[in-house]
Every structure is written in C-alpha cells, then in structure tokens.
Design a protein around this motif. Structure first.
Motif, PDB file in Angstrom:
ATOM      1  N   GLY A   1       0.837  -1.193   0.000  1.00  0.00           N
ATOM      2  CA  GLY A   1       0.000   0.000   0.000  1.00  0.00           C
ATOM      3  C   GLY A   1       0.873   1.244   0.000  1.00  0.00           C
ATOM      4  O   GLY A   1       2.091   1.172   0.266  1.00  0.00           O
TER       5      GLY A   1
ATOM      6  N   GLY B   1      -1.153   5.036   6.220  1.00  0.00           N
ATOM      7  CA  GLY B   1      -0.217   4.299   7.078  1.00  0.00           C
ATOM      8  C   GLY B   1       1.080   3.995   6.360  1.00  0.00           C
ATOM      9  O   GLY B   1       2.175   4.129   6.917  1.00  0.00           O
TER      10      GLY B   1
ATOM     11  N   GLN C   1     -13.096   4.095  -1.053  1.00  0.00           N
ATOM     12  CA  GLN C   1     -11.702   3.957  -0.610  1.00  0.00           C
ATOM     13  C   GLN C   1     -10.809   4.266  -1.803  1.00  0.00           C
ATOM     14  O   GLN C   1     -11.167   3.947  -2.943  1.00  0.00           O
TER      15      GLN C   1
ATOM     16  N   CYS D   1      -4.777   4.132  -5.494  1.00  0.00           N
ATOM     17  CA  CYS D   1      -3.824   4.853  -6.332  1.00  0.00           C
ATOM     18  C   CYS D   1      -2.645   5.179  -5.428  1.00  0.00           C
ATOM     19  O   CYS D   1      -2.727   4.965  -4.216  1.00  0.00           O
TER      20      CYS D   1
ATOM     21  N   VAL E   1      -7.451  11.226  -2.447  1.00  0.00           N
ATOM     22  CA  VAL E   1      -8.812  11.642  -2.822  1.00  0.00           C
ATOM     23  C   VAL E   1      -9.640  12.121  -1.631  1.00  0.00           C
ATOM     24  O   VAL E   1     -10.812  12.467  -1.786  1.00  0.00           O
TER      25      VAL E   1
ATOM     26  N   GLY F   1     -10.203  16.712   6.105  1.00  0.00           N
ATOM     27  CA  GLY F   1     -10.541  16.949   7.518  1.00  0.00           C
ATOM     28  C   GLY F   1      -9.588  16.165   8.415  1.00  0.00           C
ATOM     29  O   GLY F   1      -9.307  14.999   8.152  1.00  0.00           O
TER      30      GLY F   1
ATOM     31  N   ALA G   1      -0.193  -2.431   4.814  1.00  0.00           N
ATOM     32  CA  ALA G   1      -0.858  -1.131   4.955  1.00  0.00           C
ATOM     33  C   ALA G   1      -1.787  -0.892   3.776  1.00  0.00           C
ATOM     34  O   ALA G   1      -1.811   0.184   3.184  1.00  0.00           O
TER      35      ALA G   1
ATOM     36  N   ALA H   1      -8.117  -0.887   5.757  1.00  0.00           N
ATOM     37  CA  ALA H   1      -9.101  -1.833   6.292  1.00  0.00           C
ATOM     38  C   ALA H   1      -9.838  -2.446   5.089  1.00  0.00           C
ATOM     39  O   ALA H   1      -9.992  -1.783   4.065  1.00  0.00           O
TER      40      ALA H   1
ATOM     41  N   ARG I   1      -6.051 -14.388   2.483  1.00  0.00           N
ATOM     42  CA  ARG I   1      -5.594 -15.119   1.282  1.00  0.00           C
ATOM     43  C   ARG I   1      -4.322 -15.908   1.571  1.00  0.00           C
ATOM     44  O   ARG I   1      -4.074 -16.953   1.007  1.00  0.00           O
TER      45      ARG I   1
ATOM     46  N   HIS J   1     -15.118   5.896   5.441  1.00  0.00           N
ATOM     47  CA  HIS J   1     -14.230   5.654   6.580  1.00  0.00           C
ATOM     48  C   HIS J   1     -14.255   4.178   6.928  1.00  0.00           C
ATOM     49  O   HIS J   1     -15.209   3.703   7.551  1.00  0.00           O
TER      50      HIS J   1
ATOM     51  N   GLN K   1      -8.129   9.914   9.106  1.00  0.00           N
ATOM     52  CA  GLN K   1      -6.769   9.939   8.541  1.00  0.00           C
ATOM     53  C   GLN K   1      -5.701  10.290   9.576  1.00  0.00           C
ATOM     54  O   GLN K   1      -4.657   9.635   9.648  1.00  0.00           O
TER      55      GLN K   1
ATOM     56  N   VAL L   1      -4.695   7.443  11.702  1.00  0.00           N
ATOM     57  CA  VAL L   1      -3.813   6.483  11.013  1.00  0.00           C
ATOM     58  C   VAL L   1      -2.388   7.040  10.983  1.00  0.00           C
ATOM     59  O   VAL L   1      -1.420   6.336  11.287  1.00  0.00           O
TER      60      VAL L   1
HETATM   61  C1  LIG Z   1     -13.606  10.219  -0.668  1.00  0.00           C
HETATM   62  C2  LIG Z   1     -12.953  10.090   0.682  1.00  0.00           C
HETATM   63  C3  LIG Z   1     -12.964  11.171   1.548  1.00  0.00           C
HETATM   64  C4  LIG Z   1     -12.355  11.071   2.802  1.00  0.00           C
HETATM   65  N1  LIG Z   1     -12.275  12.187   3.580  1.00  0.00           N
HETATM   66  C5  LIG Z   1     -11.575  12.134   4.733  1.00  0.00           C
HETATM   67  C6  LIG Z   1     -11.351  13.308   5.507  1.00  0.00           C
HETATM   68  O1  LIG Z   1     -11.733  14.406   5.140  1.00  0.00           O
HETATM   69  N2  LIG Z   1     -10.671  13.176   6.673  1.00  0.00           N
HETATM   70  C7  LIG Z   1     -10.213  11.969   7.119  1.00  0.00           C
HETATM   71  O2  LIG Z   1      -9.657  11.920   8.213  1.00  0.00           O
HETATM   72  N3  LIG Z   1     -10.408  10.853   6.401  1.00  0.00           N
HETATM   73  C8  LIG Z   1     -11.037  10.902   5.212  1.00  0.00           C
HETATM   74  N4  LIG Z   1     -11.152   9.784   4.453  1.00  0.00           N
HETATM   75  C9  LIG Z   1     -10.623   8.512   4.979  1.00  0.00           C
HETATM   76  C10 LIG Z   1      -9.098   8.451   5.030  1.00  0.00           C
HETATM   77  O3  LIG Z   1      -8.512   8.941   3.855  1.00  0.00           O
HETATM   78  C11 LIG Z   1      -8.703   7.004   5.302  1.00  0.00           C
HETATM   79  O4  LIG Z   1      -9.286   6.625   6.536  1.00  0.00           O
HETATM   80  C12 LIG Z   1      -7.213   6.756   5.380  1.00  0.00           C
HETATM   81  O5  LIG Z   1      -6.547   7.211   4.219  1.00  0.00           O
HETATM   82  C13 LIG Z   1      -6.968   5.254   5.552  1.00  0.00           C
HETATM   83  O6  LIG Z   1      -5.587   5.010   5.559  1.00  0.00           O
HETATM   84  P1  LIG Z   1      -5.035   3.550   5.302  1.00  0.00           P
HETATM   85  O7  LIG Z   1      -3.562   3.620   5.364  1.00  0.00           O
HETATM   86  O8  LIG Z   1      -5.745   2.627   6.215  1.00  0.00           O
HETATM   87  O9  LIG Z   1      -5.506   3.152   3.822  1.00  0.00           O
HETATM   88  P2  LIG Z   1      -5.515   3.945   2.449  1.00  0.00           P
HETATM   89  O10 LIG Z   1      -5.112   5.368   2.623  1.00  0.00           O
HETATM   90  O11 LIG Z   1      -6.826   3.705   1.804  1.00  0.00           O
HETATM   91  O12 LIG Z   1      -4.374   3.235   1.585  1.00  0.00           O
HETATM   92  C14 LIG Z   1      -4.408   1.872   1.228  1.00  0.00           C
HETATM   93  C15 LIG Z   1      -3.672   1.688  -0.107  1.00  0.00           C
HETATM   94  O13 LIG Z   1      -3.274   0.322  -0.215  1.00  0.00           O
HETATM   95  C16 LIG Z   1      -3.483  -0.115  -1.542  1.00  0.00           C
HETATM   96  N5  LIG Z   1      -3.669  -1.572  -1.509  1.00  0.00           N
HETATM   97  C17 LIG Z   1      -4.668  -2.232  -0.895  1.00  0.00           C
HETATM   98  N6  LIG Z   1      -4.499  -3.568  -1.028  1.00  0.00           N
HETATM   99  C18 LIG Z   1      -3.375  -3.746  -1.763  1.00  0.00           C
HETATM  100  C19 LIG Z   1      -2.701  -4.883  -2.247  1.00  0.00           C
HETATM  101  N7  LIG Z   1      -3.145  -6.119  -1.996  1.00  0.00           N
HETATM  102  N8  LIG Z   1      -1.586  -4.703  -2.980  1.00  0.00           N
HETATM  103  C20 LIG Z   1      -1.111  -3.460  -3.227  1.00  0.00           C
HETATM  104  N9  LIG Z   1      -1.731  -2.322  -2.795  1.00  0.00           N
HETATM  105  C21 LIG Z   1      -2.835  -2.471  -2.070  1.00  0.00           C
HETATM  106  C22 LIG Z   1      -4.730   0.634  -1.981  1.00  0.00           C
HETATM  107  O14 LIG Z   1      -4.818   0.685  -3.390  1.00  0.00           O
HETATM  108  C23 LIG Z   1      -4.524   1.993  -1.329  1.00  0.00           C
HETATM  109  O15 LIG Z   1      -3.826   2.843  -2.206  1.00  0.00           O
HETATM  110  C24 LIG Z   1     -11.758   9.849   3.199  1.00  0.00           C
HETATM  111  C25 LIG Z   1     -11.750   8.761   2.329  1.00  0.00           C
HETATM  112  C26 LIG Z   1     -12.334   8.874   1.074  1.00  0.00           C
HETATM  113  C27 LIG Z   1     -12.301   7.697   0.152  1.00  0.00           C
END
Ligand SMILES: Cc1cc2nc3c(=O)[nH]c(=O)nc-3n(C[C@H](O)[C@H](O)[C@H](O)COP(=O)(O)OP(=O)(O)OC[C@H]3O[C@@H](n4cnc5c(N)ncnc54)[C@H](O)[C@@H]3O)c2cc1C
Length: 535
Positions: A35, A39, A98, A101, A108, A112, A265, A268, A277, A464, A509, A512
């Motif tokens: 990812g 995180g 979610q 990219c 995206v 906040g 990372a 969720a 898997r 979220h 965010q 995290v």
């Molecule tokens: C439209 C939108 C608006 C939001 N607005 C806010 C906000 O204003 N404030 C806020 O606090 N939160 C917001 N969030 C939520 C916040 O962005 C997420 O909670 C946070 O980014 C989660 O972090 P993460 O590291 O868990 O995962 P993510 O940031 O989602 O990153 C996970 C990455 O891992 C990649 N991945 C997954 N599985 C694999 C795999 N098997 N192999 C390779 N790559 C993989 C995914 O493609 C992705 O790029 C928003 C989310 C969205 C979608």
C-alpha cells in the motif's frame, strides 16, 4: 504549476510498472510495504530516513496534479478509487469509498483532520488493554504529523455548504467548530475528491512517498500484493505480487518481493483480505472481524440562495454535539459535517430517479448536503462487519444494518433537519427512498417518524473504513500487538486503519498517521535503523 511526480521521475526515482520502468521478477529489500496510503506513506518516509532499503507495493496507478486538472468525476472515480468507487457491502446495501492509487485514500480524501478522540482511546485501554495509548502519550506523535503535513484549522470562511451547518447550529445553541485540514496554499477549489490539481493537499502522494523515493525507496505501481508465503516456523518468506490493469485484471507474470520485514498497509478490508488469502495464523478467529464504517446518512436541504456546494473546501465545520449526549456505549452518537455536492456524486448518492431526480439536479446550485457519521463499535449490538473472500480471492465486507444503528439514523435525520431549517432551509429531505421534501420542521418530524428504516430504502454509505486487524494487548483480543507486529508472525506488522479496535467517531486519517508514526519509529529501532523523528 509544478508537478512533483513528473519532477521526481525525471530525477531518477525507482518507479516500476505500466508507463514506468519494467517490473523486476524479484526484489530484495529490508522492508516491503504493501500500500501507499496514510499508514504506508508515513512508514515509508520513516524507514527510508533510517537508512532501511524499502519497497512500496501499490495496486493502483501513479497519478499526479497534471492528471487531476480536468477535475472530472468520471475519470477520477474510475481510476483512483477501489472498484471504481462502487465498492459495496456483501448485501449491496452500502456503498464504500476507498482510494486505490499512489497515496491511497489520502489522494482523494476531503482533508478533515482530527486526533483520535479521548473517549475512543479510553475504550481501547479498557477493552483492548491499550493502556499506553492515552491522549497525552499520543500527543507527541500527532504533533509531529501535524507539523509534517501542515495540519491547522482552516483559515478561510467556510463555503456556504458548511456555513449552513454553522449558522443553524449557532441559532440552536449547538456548539460547532472549524475543522483542521492538511493543506498548504489551498486554492479552495472544492475538488479534493478528484485529486488535488494544485498539490495543496498534503496527501501521501506529495509528501511522504516523494520523500521516501528521494531517499532511494522503490515503488511498484499497478502491482497487487496477492499472497504472503509463510513457512512452518511462522515467518513470512516472500510476497507474491501480480501486475494489474486499472480494472484489477492480471497484466503479466507474477513477481516476488523478499524482505526482512513486511508492513501490511493496504487499508481496512484489503489488509485483512491479504492475510486471509495468505492463510495467516488466526488462532482466535479475529482476522477480518470488527470492521467499522462510521455508517453515514445525509439530509439534503433547499436554500433560498445559491449554495454551490461543489466549490470551496468540502469539510470545514463540524459539530460533535450528538456524540456527547450519552455514554459512548449508549445509543449510537453521530458527528455532523457537510458533504460536497458534485453532480455525479450527488446524483448517485442522493437517491431518486426519473423526473424527481431531474428536478433535484436542477436544484443542485441551491442544495446543501449535511451528513451524520454514526460512531459504530462501542455497543454490544455494534460489533462491526466481517471481511470475507470471494471465490477469486477479492475481498467483500459483510456488514449488517440493524435496529440499533437505525435508531441513530432516525435521530440523525431529525437533528440535521432542525439545523437546516434553523439556517433558513425552505425544505429538507432525508436521503431515504420514502422521504419527501418536508416544508417545515413539524412536517419533517412527522415524516421522519414514519420512515421505514431498513436496508436499501435508507441510503447509508461510508468513506471511513477501520478495523479488521484489531490491535490489542494480548493475542486473545487482537490480531496485532500494541507495537503493530502481528501476534503470530514475527516479521510482519500492520500499519493502517485496520488496526483500530473500534471506529473513533472522527474522520480517521490523522489517527492512522499518528499510529503509523509511533509504530514505525518502534519498528525502525527493532530493525536496527537510525531512529529519526518525522518532523
Ligand atoms: C472520498 C474520501 C474522503 C475522505 N475524507 C476524509 C477526511 O476528510 N478526513 C479523514 O480523516 N479521512 C477521510 N477519508 C478517509 C481516510 O482517507 C482514510 O481513513 C485513510 O486514508 C486510511 O488510511 P489507510 O492507510 O488505512 O488506507 P488507504 O489510505 O486507503 O491506503 C491503502 C492503499 O493500499 C493499496 N492496496 C490495498 N491492497 C493492496 C494490495 N493487496 N496490494 C497493493 N496495494 C494495495 C490501496 O490501493 C490503497 O492505495 C476519506 C476517504 C475517502 C475515500
């Protein structure tokens, strides 16, 4: 306008995948990070600062400010979101947004930024043994992230979409506050959900990932981490990956990444799916369980003057009034915010069809959209969803909408209607298939009381996603230790939103980022790197 990604590639960044360098068959490194989102980004920057050889594996594409310039919803949702922004729960009753990219959901998201609320941390300590995760012990980790990502309360006046929340709340004597945002020189365009065309959003795409690449990290794009190869001694020996097209179809022969340590990372849903898997040990049957969504419902309101809710910072005002009316494990509380009113997003999410939908689209300029984010995971009737695998190994979340949740939904519809009418709305309509445009608060009260609350007629969505790899002080309560390491796998850690033992009742965010900051600095020490603070 400069494009930091194009400039970095020109400087010689090691990026492999479609349109970039060819993907290698085998990569060896100290740490493989799966990812590139919230995180992963923080982890990548800290590991590379510590001098560890790091490989980042991202299944989505590498896009940047030049690609975001058209600010077109059709392009953005199809190319930057999981399942083209159409990811659904198993029964199809909820839509889940979610990112998929480089930068993950941070590329995206709506910017906040909230620290993990105290009441959530207290429950994590009491129920999951995370007694060292207090507000004061977490504060330094958040401070560093806030400095690194320019997180500060939004300085400019809220756009009218958010101002309605403030105006209505003020009239009713309900406290509301300005939201902190991770932006630097923001143009107030309002299209955060399509990727920031001016690089103002301090997402992982323009901050930590470039910093890691500048320090020699390798990034594999459009490369899906399929399976961890785990030996009998409980050690991960390699990660098997597949190059993928934008739609997720395999696009070439598999490749392997071999590392001393693996950081999962993928966010969720996807992180627990990778572990499922890989048949990772799960002696207590906890993997993929306790997945939370902040189930979100909305009211649209018609205002006499233009709102133009597509323009200006999408989130800038919030109210936590309805989170604090009872105990955290009492009836479900909710956080109030506004949601942007872009035509594609609004037309698909605000319900209706035919002439009624056409009317609503005509009214978009005067439409205000308020949302209530329901805090799940604190009550026995709110145990969260479960990540399952489809036959082809892709994940699906089974999340049931129940009466405990719907009780919160009904109260949220009413609270939002009261605020919208107090702010001068001419009519208010909960986003529910049976709801009408109520012309007064009395009409709304009667109408909302009659709504049949059940899946499909009640529109519930989420951006979220949290949980699924619960962090806890002992193996009987969690998948992951308090330092982020998997309870049964010594060379694997989880650093993303899947760690949360509950939802948190705030946009996730910054939680995290803060957790990943703390866990990564610990990991650096365990791997013998040179510890360095994030900022
Ligand atoms: C439209 C939108 C608006 C939001 N607005 C806010 C906000 O204003 N404030 C806020 O606090 N939160 C917001 N969030 C939520 C916040 O962005 C997420 O909670 C946070 O980014 C989660 O972090 P993460 O590291 O868990 O995962 P993510 O940031 O989602 O990153 C996970 C990455 O891992 C990649 N991945 C997954 N599985 C694999 C795999 N098997 N192999 C390779 N790559 C993989 C995914 O493609 C992705 O790029 C928003 C989310 C969205 C979608």
């Amino acid at each position: 306008m400069n494009d930091p990604i194009k400039e970095g590639l020109a400087r010689g960044w090691k990026v492999h995948g479609p349109g970039q360098r060819a993907l290698p068959e085998l990569v060896d490194c100290d740490v493989a990070i799966i990812g590139s989102g919230a995180g992963a980004g923080i982890t990548a920057e800290l590991l590379t600062r510590a001098g560890l050889k790091t490989v980042i594996i991202e299944e989505g594409p590498l896009r940047s400010s030049s690609d975001f310039k058209p600010q077109r919803e059709d392009i953005a949702y199809a190319s930057l979101y999981q399942e083209a922004a159409g990811r659904k729960t198993l029964d199809q009753a909820m839509n889940i947004l979610q990112g998929r990219c480089v930068g993950g959901s941070t590329t995206v998201n709506w910017t906040g930024s909230f620290r993990t609320p105290k009441d959530a941390l207290e429950v994590w300590a009491a129920k999951f043994g995370l007694s060292d995760f207090t507000e004061s012990r977490m504060a330094p980790w958040f401070e560093q992230v806030e400095r690194r990502l320019s997180i500060a309360p939004w300085q400019t006046d809220p756009n009218e979409n958010n101002a309605v929340l403030k105006r209505g709340a003020d009239k009713l004597g309900i406290p509301s506050f300005v939201i902190a945002r991770n932006v630097k020189g923001c143009w107030n365009l309002g299209s955060c959900g399509m990727g920031c065309p001016t690089n103002a959003k301090q997402s992982m795409l323009v901050t930590t990932i470039p910093a890691a690449l500048d320090r020699g990290a390798t990034l594999l794009v459009q490369t899906r981490a399929d399976k961890l190869l785990i030996n009998r001694e409980g050690k991960v020996e390699a990660l098997v990956c597949t190059p993928v097209e934008l739609d997720g179809k395999a696009a070439g022969p598999e490749l392997r990444v071999r590392a001393r340590h693996y950081v999962v990372a993928g966010g969720a849903i996807n992180s627990p799916a990778l572990l499922l898997r890989s048949q990772a040990p799960d002696p207590h049957g906890l993997l993929g369980k306790r997945t939370f969504l902040h189930p979100t419902v909305a009211n649209s309101a018609l205002l006499p003057d233009k709102v133009e809710g597509w323009a200006g910072a999408p989130l800038s005002i919030f109210s936590d009034h309805y989170l604090h009316q009872g105990p955290v494990d009492g009836p479900m509380g909710f956080k109030l915010e506004a949601a942007p009113v872009h035509p594609g997003f609004a037309a698909t999410n605000l319900g209706g069809f035919g002439p009624a939908l056409a009317d609503r689209v005509r009214q978009f300029p005067n439409t205000q959209v308020m949302i209530a984010l329901l805090r799940d995971g604190f009550h026995e009737q709110s145990a969260g969803g479960q990540v399952k695998l489809r036959g082809d190994g892709t994940p699906q979340l089974d999340y049931a909408l129940n009466d405990y949740l719907f009780d919160g939904v009904r109260r949220a519809y009413l609270a939002m209607a009261e605020i919208q009418f107090a702010a001068g709305a001419q009519s208010v309509r909960p986003v529910h298939e049976q709801a009408a445009d109520y012309k007064s608060l009395a009409e709304a009260k009667a109408g909302i009381a009659r709504l049949d609350l059940r899946p499909f007629v009640t529109t519930v969505g989420s951006a979220h996603v949290m949980g699924g790899c619960t962090m806890a002080a002992d193996a009987g309560r969690g998948v992951v230790r308090p330092d982020g390491q998997h309870w049964q796998l010594a060379n694997l850690s989880v650093h993303d939103g899947s760690l949360f033992p509950t939802s948190i009742g705030a946009n996730p965010q910054l939680s995290v980022y803060g957790l990943a900051n703390r866990l990564s600095q610990g990991l650096v020490e365990r791997l013998g790197g040179t510890p360095e603070a994030l900022a």
